[in-house]
Design a protein around this motif. Structure first.
Motif, PDB file in Angstrom:
ATOM      1  N   ASN A 155      59.544  47.967   8.400  1.00  0.00           N
ATOM      2  CA  ASN A 155      59.192  48.179   6.745  1.00  0.00           C
ATOM      3  C   ASN A 155      60.489  47.603   6.010  1.00  0.00           C
ATOM      4  OD1 ASN A 155      58.504  48.835   4.426  1.00  0.00           O
ATOM      5  ND2 ASN A 155      58.259  50.779   4.731  1.00  0.00           N
ATOM      6  N   ARG A 160      49.791  48.460  16.876  1.00  0.00           N
ATOM      7  CA  ARG A 160      50.929  49.717  16.160  1.00  0.00           C
ATOM      8  C   ARG A 160      51.162  49.137  14.899  1.00  0.00           C
ATOM      9  NH1 ARG A 160      55.507  51.611  20.315  1.00  0.00           N
ATOM     10  NH2 ARG A 160      56.123  52.780  18.208  1.00  0.00           N
ATOM     11  N   SER A 161      51.172  50.044  14.043  1.00  0.00           N
ATOM     12  CA  SER A 161      51.369  50.188  12.721  1.00  0.00           C
ATOM     13  C   SER A 161      52.557  50.742  12.155  1.00  0.00           C
ATOM     14  CB  SER A 161      50.184  50.726  11.574  1.00  0.00           C
ATOM     15  OG  SER A 161      50.279  52.063  11.850  1.00  0.00           O
ATOM     16  N   ASP A 162      53.201  51.480  13.171  1.00  0.00           N
ATOM     17  CA  ASP A 162      54.647  51.870  12.656  1.00  0.00           C
ATOM     18  C   ASP A 162      55.886  50.818  12.846  1.00  0.00           C
ATOM     19  OD1 ASP A 162      54.043  51.926  15.443  1.00  0.00           O
ATOM     20  OD2 ASP A 162      55.539  53.437  16.002  1.00  0.00           O
ATOM     21  N   GLU A 163      57.054  51.310  12.630  1.00  0.00           N
ATOM     22  CA  GLU A 163      58.381  50.731  13.013  1.00  0.00           C
ATOM     23  C   GLU A 163      58.519  50.942  14.280  1.00  0.00           C
ATOM     24  OE1 GLU A 163      60.984  50.342   9.317  1.00  0.00           O
ATOM     25  OE2 GLU A 163      60.371  52.231   9.418  1.00  0.00           O
ATOM     26  N   PHE A 164      58.732  49.801  15.034  1.00  0.00           N
ATOM     27  CA  PHE A 164      59.193  49.880  16.549  1.00  0.00           C
ATOM     28  C   PHE A 164      59.743  48.688  17.144  1.00  0.00           C
ATOM     29  CE2 PHE A 164      55.311  47.727  17.126  1.00  0.00           C
ATOM     30  CZ  PHE A 164      55.096  46.875  18.287  1.00  0.00           C
ATOM     31  N   ASN A 179      50.146  46.462   8.032  1.00  0.00           N
ATOM     32  CA  ASN A 179      50.326  47.217   9.031  1.00  0.00           C
ATOM     33  C   ASN A 179      50.478  46.926  10.447  1.00  0.00           C
ATOM     34  OD1 ASN A 179      47.861  45.531   9.290  1.00  0.00           O
ATOM     35  ND2 ASN A 179      46.698  47.028   9.987  1.00  0.00           N
ATOM     36  N   THR A 181      55.747  45.752   8.445  1.00  0.00           N
ATOM     37  CA  THR A 181      54.791  47.151   8.201  1.00  0.00           C
ATOM     38  C   THR A 181      55.166  47.580   6.789  1.00  0.00           C
ATOM     39  OG1 THR A 181      53.674  49.035   8.854  1.00  0.00           O
ATOM     40  CG2 THR A 181      56.295  48.722   9.339  1.00  0.00           C
ATOM     41  N   GLY A 182      54.482  48.626   6.426  1.00  0.00           N
ATOM     42  CA  GLY A 182      54.789  48.916   4.942  1.00  0.00           C
ATOM     43  C   GLY A 182      54.235  48.395   3.833  1.00  0.00           C
TER      44      GLY A 182
END
Length: 259
Positions: free
Chosen positions: A13, A225-229, A207, A197-198
């Motif tokens: 993000n 995946r839509s999260d930070e990784f 996303n 993302t974000g």
């Protein structure tokens, strides 16, 4: 020549129009990446988000962000790539750097500026495709909207890896998912797409859905995946050559030149 290439990408993000904060963010994330990784991929405009405020945000080529990329590449003994807002000869560019572990680098300027967001009114489009040779691999780095134009990515030079860095919004993520996989299959190549993302400062939601595919469209990373990784994975030259030798689809490609 390396028969295997160890890769990491970072889905994050981004801090809106804050280069210093984003360099700090990615420094922290990159420190978590294993020493075996040989190529680190960051999103499009990773220091600012997808901003049209180029007059305020643009850097000369040899400035803070490229210096940071050089230092990072040398410290990690890995190549680092991602795009940045650059000013040169009174023009602005969405410029992708591919920085080698010794600090040398190649550049690719985004060919297809995103007219829907009026990117074409701010940034000058590039005119040349780049093929990077790294550890025996031929790599074609492209940027976001380029993904919609298969002719520009057409594998006429037998590259091994196609990379897209992006700020691709959630509302059109189905196209992102479909086209990344299609580019891998039609070009019989590894294909990696790295998105953010974000929410950005213009209110657009992202996303992620960063992903990597093999030459038959096989999934190399966890999808959607839509999260930070951070994803770490390897690609293998022997597996690529075996598929191309067995199926020979690229031998039947049409011949043409780009004007």
């Amino acid at each position: 020549m390396s028969e295997k290439l160890n890769i990491a990408f970072i889905q994050a993000n981004l801090h809106w129009e804050d280069s210093e904060a984003n360099r700090k963010l990615f420094s922290e994330e990159i420190s978590k990446i294993s020493d075996e990784v040989e190529l680190i991929i960051l999103p499009e405009m990773f220091t600012t988000g997808f901003s049209m405020n180029a007059e305020k945000l643009a850097e000369p080529t040899e400035a803070e962000t490229l210096n940071w990329m050089k230092e990072t590449a040398m410290k990690k003994s890995a190549a680092v790539t991602g795009s940045v807002i650059i000013t040169e000869n009174s023009n602005y560019y969405n410029r992708m750097f591919f920085v080698f572990p010794d600090g040398s680098y190649k550049i690719y300027d985004k060919r297809h500026t995103f007219t829907l967001a009026k990117e074409d009114e701010t940034y000058t489009a590039g005119t040349e495709r780049l093929i990077v040779e790294y550890k025996g691999w031929k790599i074609c780095p492209l940027i976001c909207y380029d993904l919609r134009f298969p002719v520009w990515a057409r594998n006429t030079v037998d590259y091994d890896l196609l990379i897209y860095v992006a700020n691709w919004p959630e509302k059109r993520v189905n196209a992102w998912d479909a086209l990344l996989k299609a580019r891998a299959i039609e070009n019989m190549t590894y294909c990696i797409g790295v998105n953010r993302t974000g929410e950005d400062g213009d209110g657009y939601i992202y996303n992620g859905h960063s992903a990597a595919y093999g030459p038959l469209g096989e999934e190399l990373t966890e999808l959607n995946r839509s999260d930070e990784f951070i994803a770490e994975f390897s690609i293998e030259k022997e597996a690529l050559n075996e598929v191309r030798s067995k199926l020979k689809f690229l031998q039947d490609r049409d011949s043409f030149t780009l004007n």
